[in-house]
Design an enzyme around this catalytic site. Structure first.
Site, short mmCIF file in Angstrom:
data_model
loop_
_atom_site.label_atom_id
_atom_site.label_comp_id
_atom_site.label_asym_id
_atom_site.label_seq_id
_atom_site.Cartn_x
_atom_site.Cartn_y
_atom_site.Cartn_z
N GLU A 62 -46.78 -2.52 -13.69
CA GLU A 62 -45.87 -2.94 -14.76
C GLU A 62 -45.55 -4.43 -14.72
OE1 GLU A 62 -42.28 -0.65 -14.68
OE2 GLU A 62 -43.30 1.29 -14.72
N GLU A 84 -49.40 -4.28 -16.16
CA GLU A 84 -50.16 -3.31 -16.92
C GLU A 84 -49.56 -1.92 -16.84
OE1 GLU A 84 -51.18 -1.08 -14.53
OE2 GLU A 84 -50.47 -2.58 -13.11
#
Length: 362
Positions: free
Chosen positions: A328, A180
């Site tokens: 990420e 994310e």
């Protein structure tokens, strides 16, 4: 309450079956006759056995890997809970697309297909090459004053993840990482964790993007106020509905990851959770349907204190521990070669019988 979102997840959850116990037993038996002392490969044996129980007859096929990075903004950033301004979410999306982020480097190195999904960035993207435009709204509402999203918005975000998992199954992808990007999302994840696990806010709230002690104290106060606003009537020995937790104090990217995890489990696809935020999604999915756990791997344990609490709640053991807190999907992608290594050992090592090696007598 939560009629639309309940409709989305109920259909998916009802179709989830636990990984095969028969194939798990076969895998354990096979691991015990490989040319090594019993159990000497440690956690690699657990990983291999779990993957075999998921993949069943396809266990010898090469893994097709992908990472899905869900980007969204959070209205709670208006309360000064992050060291970075909210526009960094948009800027990092462009960085992903320009191949400049850590996840780009790792995904390329380990041959992992990368997917960047705008599920709620507070910005308008024109037709940008490489970006999956699945925007539900431009960020959540400020959960200090109102619910982060409506039930209809929650349902839409869940469907984003669910559809992507279905597409992954169509493409033959067999190992998915969830990551994310969203300034303010550790605040949402901390609130989710506190309410879901019944642990104090102070125990599950870390420094996020690098807050100093004073700013961290302020962040905790904000989260405590958020939890009090939405869940003050909940008894100490009871837990609110996981969808209500997600609607009130979650994030659009957390909801989308929840939908992906549930749908991946329905389709028999293994999922590697990344850090704190993606594990918050995994915990919500687990609370909705505990059979999800059999399809989950924890890529690593991050520096965020709430991450350990969530891993214990689900019952997952992290593959790596590297003091990371980037997000990420980086920790999840880093763990993928470990999972591949476990499967390669399982498939290619000789057995005592085939190698003509004597087994232990005791």
């Amino acid at each position: 309450m939560n009629t639309a979102s309940r409709s989305v997840v109920s259909e998916i959850a009802a179709a989830i079956e636990s990984p095969s116990e028969l194939w798990l037993a076969r895998a354990r038996a096979h691991l015990d006759v490989l040319t090594k002392p019993t159990g000497s490969l440690g956690m690699l044996e657990d990983i291999a056995a779990q993957m075999v129980s998921i993949r069943q007859g396809d266990f010898a096929e090469p893994l097709r890997k992908a990472v899905y990075i869900f980007a969204a903004d959070h209205g709670i950033t208006a309360e000064g809970v992050s060291a970075y301004p909210s526009e960094v979410t948009r800027q990092m999306v462009f960085n992903f697309l320009a191949q400049g982020a850590a996840i780009n480097v790792l995904a390329k190195l380990h041959h992992v297909e990368m997917n960047v999904v705008d599920v709620g960035v507070d910005a308008h993207f024109d037709e940008v090459d490489g970006l999956l435009n699945c925007k539900v709204r431009r960020g959540t509402r400020n959960m200090l004053h109102e619910a982060a999203m409506s039930d209809a918005e929650l349902a839409q975000a869940l469907e984003v993840g669910s559809k992507l998992a279905a597409e992954a199954e169509t493409k033959g992808q067999s190992l998915l990482a969830v990551g994310e990007m969203g300034i303010g999302n550790t605040t949402a994840a901390s609130a989710v964790t506190s309410v879901l696990t019944n642990e104090p806010v102070a125990l599950v709230t870390g420094k996020g993007t690098g807050l100093d002690a004073g700013a961290q104290a302020h962040k905790r106060q904000v989260i405590e106020a958020v939890v009090q606003k939405h869940f003050s009537t909940v008894g100490i020995d009871s837990t609110p509905d996981p969808l209500e937790i997600l609607r009130c104090v979650g994030g659009l990217e957390i909801a989308a990851m929840t939908g992906l995890i549930l749908s991946a489990a329905r389709n028999g696809i293994a999922v590697v959770a990344d850090g704190f935020i993606s594990t918050a999604a995994a915990a919500i999915a687990f609370a909705i349907e505990p059979r999800v756990r059999g399809y989950l791997f924890a890529g690593h344990q991050s520096e965020e204190p709430g991450h350990r609490v969530l891993l214990e709640y689900i019952g997952l053991k992290p593959i790596l521990s590297l003091s990371m807190r980037l997000g990420e999907g980086t920790g999840a992608v880093l763990a993928m070669p470990i999972i591949e290594s476990a499967m390669c050992l399982y498939n290619e090592m000789a057995t005592f019988a085939s190698a003509g090696v004597s087994e232990a007598k005791l």
